[in-house]
Design a protein around this motif. Structure first.
Motif, PDB file in Angstrom:
ATOM      1  N   ALA A 218       0.234   1.835 -13.167  1.00  0.00           N
ATOM      2  CA  ALA A 218      -0.763   2.494 -14.022  1.00  0.00           C
ATOM      3  C   ALA A 218      -0.508   3.995 -14.076  1.00  0.00           C
ATOM      4  O   ALA A 218      -0.622   4.614 -15.148  1.00  0.00           O
ATOM      5  N   LEU A 219      -0.155   4.589 -12.935  1.00  0.00           N
ATOM      6  CA  LEU A 219       0.196   6.013 -12.922  1.00  0.00           C
ATOM      7  C   LEU A 219       1.420   6.277 -13.792  1.00  0.00           C
ATOM      8  O   LEU A 219       1.475   7.270 -14.519  1.00  0.00           O
ATOM      9  N   GLU A 220       2.394   5.390 -13.720  1.00  0.00           N
ATOM     10  CA  GLU A 220       3.608   5.536 -14.517  1.00  0.00           C
ATOM     11  C   GLU A 220       3.270   5.455 -16.007  1.00  0.00           C
ATOM     12  O   GLU A 220       3.712   6.298 -16.798  1.00  0.00           O
ATOM     13  N   ARG A 221       2.468   4.454 -16.400  1.00  0.00           N
ATOM     14  CA  ARG A 221       2.105   4.296 -17.816  1.00  0.00           C
ATOM     15  C   ARG A 221       1.307   5.496 -18.330  1.00  0.00           C
ATOM     16  O   ARG A 221       1.434   5.874 -19.491  1.00  0.00           O
ATOM     17  N   ALA A 222       0.495   6.080 -17.462  1.00  0.00           N
ATOM     18  CA  ALA A 222      -0.327   7.228 -17.848  1.00  0.00           C
ATOM     19  C   ALA A 222       0.470   8.537 -17.847  1.00  0.00           C
ATOM     20  O   ALA A 222      -0.060   9.584 -18.216  1.00  0.00           O
ATOM     21  N   GLY A 223       1.736   8.473 -17.405  1.00  0.00           N
ATOM     22  CA  GLY A 223       2.563   9.667 -17.376  1.00  0.00           C
ATOM     23  C   GLY A 223       2.226  10.610 -16.225  1.00  0.00           C
ATOM     24  O   GLY A 223       2.588  11.780 -16.265  1.00  0.00           O
ATOM     25  N   LYS A 224       1.573  10.076 -15.188  1.00  0.00           N
ATOM     26  CA  LYS A 224       1.132  10.917 -14.070  1.00  0.00           C
ATOM     27  C   LYS A 224       1.967  10.763 -12.802  1.00  0.00           C
ATOM     28  O   LYS A 224       1.851  11.557 -11.882  1.00  0.00           O
ATOM     29  N   LEU A 225       2.830   9.741 -12.761  1.00  0.00           N
ATOM     30  CA  LEU A 225       3.565   9.464 -11.530  1.00  0.00           C
ATOM     31  C   LEU A 225       4.586  10.555 -11.211  1.00  0.00           C
ATOM     32  O   LEU A 225       4.669  11.005 -10.065  1.00  0.00           O
ATOM     33  N   ASP A 226       5.336  11.008 -12.211  1.00  0.00           N
ATOM     34  CA  ASP A 226       6.369  12.017 -11.950  1.00  0.00           C
ATOM     35  C   ASP A 226       5.769  13.300 -11.370  1.00  0.00           C
ATOM     36  O   ASP A 226       6.328  13.885 -10.443  1.00  0.00           O
ATOM     37  N   ALA A 227       4.628  13.722 -11.910  1.00  0.00           N
ATOM     38  CA  ALA A 227       3.981  14.946 -11.415  1.00  0.00           C
ATOM     39  C   ALA A 227       3.547  14.774  -9.960  1.00  0.00           C
ATOM     40  O   ALA A 227       3.679  15.681  -9.148  1.00  0.00           O
ATOM     41  N   LEU A 228       3.019  13.592  -9.645  1.00  0.00           N
ATOM     42  CA  LEU A 228       2.573  13.317  -8.273  1.00  0.00           C
ATOM     43  C   LEU A 228       3.764  13.317  -7.312  1.00  0.00           C
ATOM     44  O   LEU A 228       3.679  13.838  -6.199  1.00  0.00           O
ATOM     45  N   LEU A 229       4.897  12.790  -7.773  1.00  0.00           N
ATOM     46  CA  LEU A 229       6.095  12.735  -6.937  1.00  0.00           C
ATOM     47  C   LEU A 229       6.682  14.129  -6.702  1.00  0.00           C
ATOM     48  O   LEU A 229       7.350  14.354  -5.695  1.00  0.00           O
ATOM     49  N   LYS A 230       6.439  15.048  -7.605  1.00  0.00           N
ATOM     50  CA  LYS A 230       6.987  16.403  -7.480  1.00  0.00           C
ATOM     51  C   LYS A 230       6.024  17.382  -6.826  1.00  0.00           C
ATOM     52  O   LYS A 230       6.398  18.508  -6.550  1.00  0.00           O
ATOM     53  N   ALA A 231       4.798  16.946  -6.603  1.00  0.00           N
ATOM     54  CA  ALA A 231       3.769  17.850  -6.049  1.00  0.00           C
ATOM     55  C   ALA A 231       4.132  18.348  -4.671  1.00  0.00           C
ATOM     56  O   ALA A 231       4.838  17.727  -3.939  1.00  0.00           O
TER      57      ALA A 231
ATOM     58  N   GLN B 293       0.890  -1.161   0.000  1.00  0.00           N
ATOM     59  CA  GLN B 293       0.000   0.000   0.000  1.00  0.00           C
ATOM     60  C   GLN B 293       0.923   1.205   0.000  1.00  0.00           C
ATOM     61  O   GLN B 293       1.833   1.298   0.823  1.00  0.00           O
ATOM     62  N   ILE B 294       0.669   2.102  -0.928  1.00  0.00           N
ATOM     63  CA  ILE B 294       1.606   3.195  -1.202  1.00  0.00           C
ATOM     64  C   ILE B 294       0.917   4.541  -1.068  1.00  0.00           C
ATOM     65  O   ILE B 294      -0.182   4.735  -1.609  1.00  0.00           O
ATOM     66  N   TRP B 295       1.568   5.438  -0.347  1.00  0.00           N
ATOM     67  CA  TRP B 295       1.112   6.821  -0.238  1.00  0.00           C
ATOM     68  C   TRP B 295       2.187   7.728  -0.802  1.00  0.00           C
ATOM     69  O   TRP B 295       3.373   7.555  -0.507  1.00  0.00           O
ATOM     70  N   ILE B 296       1.765   8.681  -1.616  1.00  0.00           N
ATOM     71  CA  ILE B 296       2.657   9.737  -2.090  1.00  0.00           C
ATOM     72  C   ILE B 296       2.085  11.029  -1.533  1.00  0.00           C
ATOM     73  O   ILE B 296       1.003  11.458  -1.940  1.00  0.00           O
ATOM     74  N   GLY B 297       2.792  11.587  -0.548  1.00  0.00           N
ATOM     75  CA  GLY B 297       2.231  12.715   0.190  1.00  0.00           C
ATOM     76  C   GLY B 297       0.967  12.236   0.901  1.00  0.00           C
ATOM     77  O   GLY B 297       0.955  11.170   1.510  1.00  0.00           O
ATOM     78  N   ALA B 298      -0.104  12.997   0.772  1.00  0.00           N
ATOM     79  CA  ALA B 298      -1.376  12.627   1.407  1.00  0.00           C
ATOM     80  C   ALA B 298      -2.222  11.734   0.506  1.00  0.00           C
ATOM     81  O   ALA B 298      -3.290  11.282   0.903  1.00  0.00           O
ATOM     82  N   THR B 299      -1.745  11.465  -0.712  1.00  0.00           N
ATOM     83  CA  THR B 299      -2.515  10.686  -1.685  1.00  0.00           C
ATOM     84  C   THR B 299      -2.246   9.196  -1.542  1.00  0.00           C
ATOM     85  O   THR B 299      -1.095   8.754  -1.649  1.00  0.00           O
ATOM     86  N   HIS B 300      -3.317   8.433  -1.308  1.00  0.00           N
ATOM     87  CA  HIS B 300      -3.188   6.974  -1.282  1.00  0.00           C
ATOM     88  C   HIS B 300      -3.222   6.493  -2.729  1.00  0.00           C
ATOM     89  O   HIS B 300      -4.241   6.583  -3.402  1.00  0.00           O
ATOM     90  N   VAL B 301      -2.085   6.009  -3.204  1.00  0.00           N
ATOM     91  CA  VAL B 301      -1.972   5.544  -4.583  1.00  0.00           C
ATOM     92  C   VAL B 301      -2.630   4.178  -4.736  1.00  0.00           C
ATOM     93  O   VAL B 301      -3.269   3.890  -5.739  1.00  0.00           O
ATOM     94  N   GLY B 302      -2.456   3.323  -3.742  1.00  0.00           N
ATOM     95  CA  GLY B 302      -2.957   1.960  -3.811  1.00  0.00           C
ATOM     96  C   GLY B 302      -1.795   0.997  -3.818  1.00  0.00           C
ATOM     97  O   GLY B 302      -0.807   1.200  -3.120  1.00  0.00           O
ATOM     98  N   GLY B 303      -1.902  -0.033  -4.662  1.00  0.00           N
ATOM     99  CA  GLY B 303      -0.884  -1.065  -4.699  1.00  0.00           C
ATOM    100  C   GLY B 303       0.055  -0.934  -5.885  1.00  0.00           C
ATOM    101  O   GLY B 303       0.117   0.102  -6.552  1.00  0.00           O
ATOM    102  N   CYS B 304       0.764  -2.014  -6.166  1.00  0.00           N
ATOM    103  CA  CYS B 304       1.762  -2.040  -7.226  1.00  0.00           C
ATOM    104  C   CYS B 304       1.132  -1.747  -8.591  1.00  0.00           C
ATOM    105  O   CYS B 304       1.646  -0.930  -9.356  1.00  0.00           O
ATOM    106  N   ASP B 305       0.038  -2.411  -8.905  1.00  0.00           N
ATOM    107  CA  ASP B 305      -0.614  -2.200 -10.197  1.00  0.00           C
ATOM    108  C   ASP B 305      -1.048  -0.746 -10.361  1.00  0.00           C
ATOM    109  O   ASP B 305      -0.939  -0.183 -11.451  1.00  0.00           O
ATOM    110  N   ASP B 306      -1.528  -0.141  -9.276  1.00  0.00           N
ATOM    111  CA  ASP B 306      -1.946   1.265  -9.318  1.00  0.00           C
ATOM    112  C   ASP B 306      -0.752   2.177  -9.582  1.00  0.00           C
ATOM    113  O   ASP B 306      -0.849   3.142 -10.341  1.00  0.00           O
TER     114      ASP B 306
END
Length: 84
Positions: free
Chosen positions: A71-84, A55-68
């Motif tokens: 999915a963020l990485e494939r959608a190109g959204k993970l880097d933005a979330l990590l920099k928020a 179970q993964i949290w980035i900041g206050a956002t619960h990302v979910g599990g590995c597949d989630d």
């Protein structure tokens, strides 16, 4: 860089994959192991609404599990979330 928390187990291939992705991106994260710690797993389950690891949290956002996370990485959204 935002605070990243990963609840994991040593025996979980999904946990290993999720941590490898974060490592590959150079992301420092806090790992909280649930192995043999029912109280820690219960705390994770209460916060996440799920009993599986990781179970993964980035900041206050619960990302979910590995597949989630992937999915963020494939959608190109993970880097933005990590920099928020």
């Amino acid at each position: 860089m935002v605070n990243v928390v990963v609840y994991s187990s040593d025996y979980c291939s999904y946990c290993i994959r999720a941590k490898q992705l974060l490592d590959a991106k150079g992301v420092a994260f806090e790992e909280i192991k649930v192995d043999g710690k029912p109280q820690v797993r219960a705390e994770m389950s209460q916060k996440a609404g799920r009993t599986s690891v990781p179970q993964i949290w980035i900041g206050a956002t619960h990302v979910g599990g590995c597949d989630d996370l992937f999915a963020l990485e494939r959608a190109g959204k993970l880097d933005a979330l990590l920099k928020a």
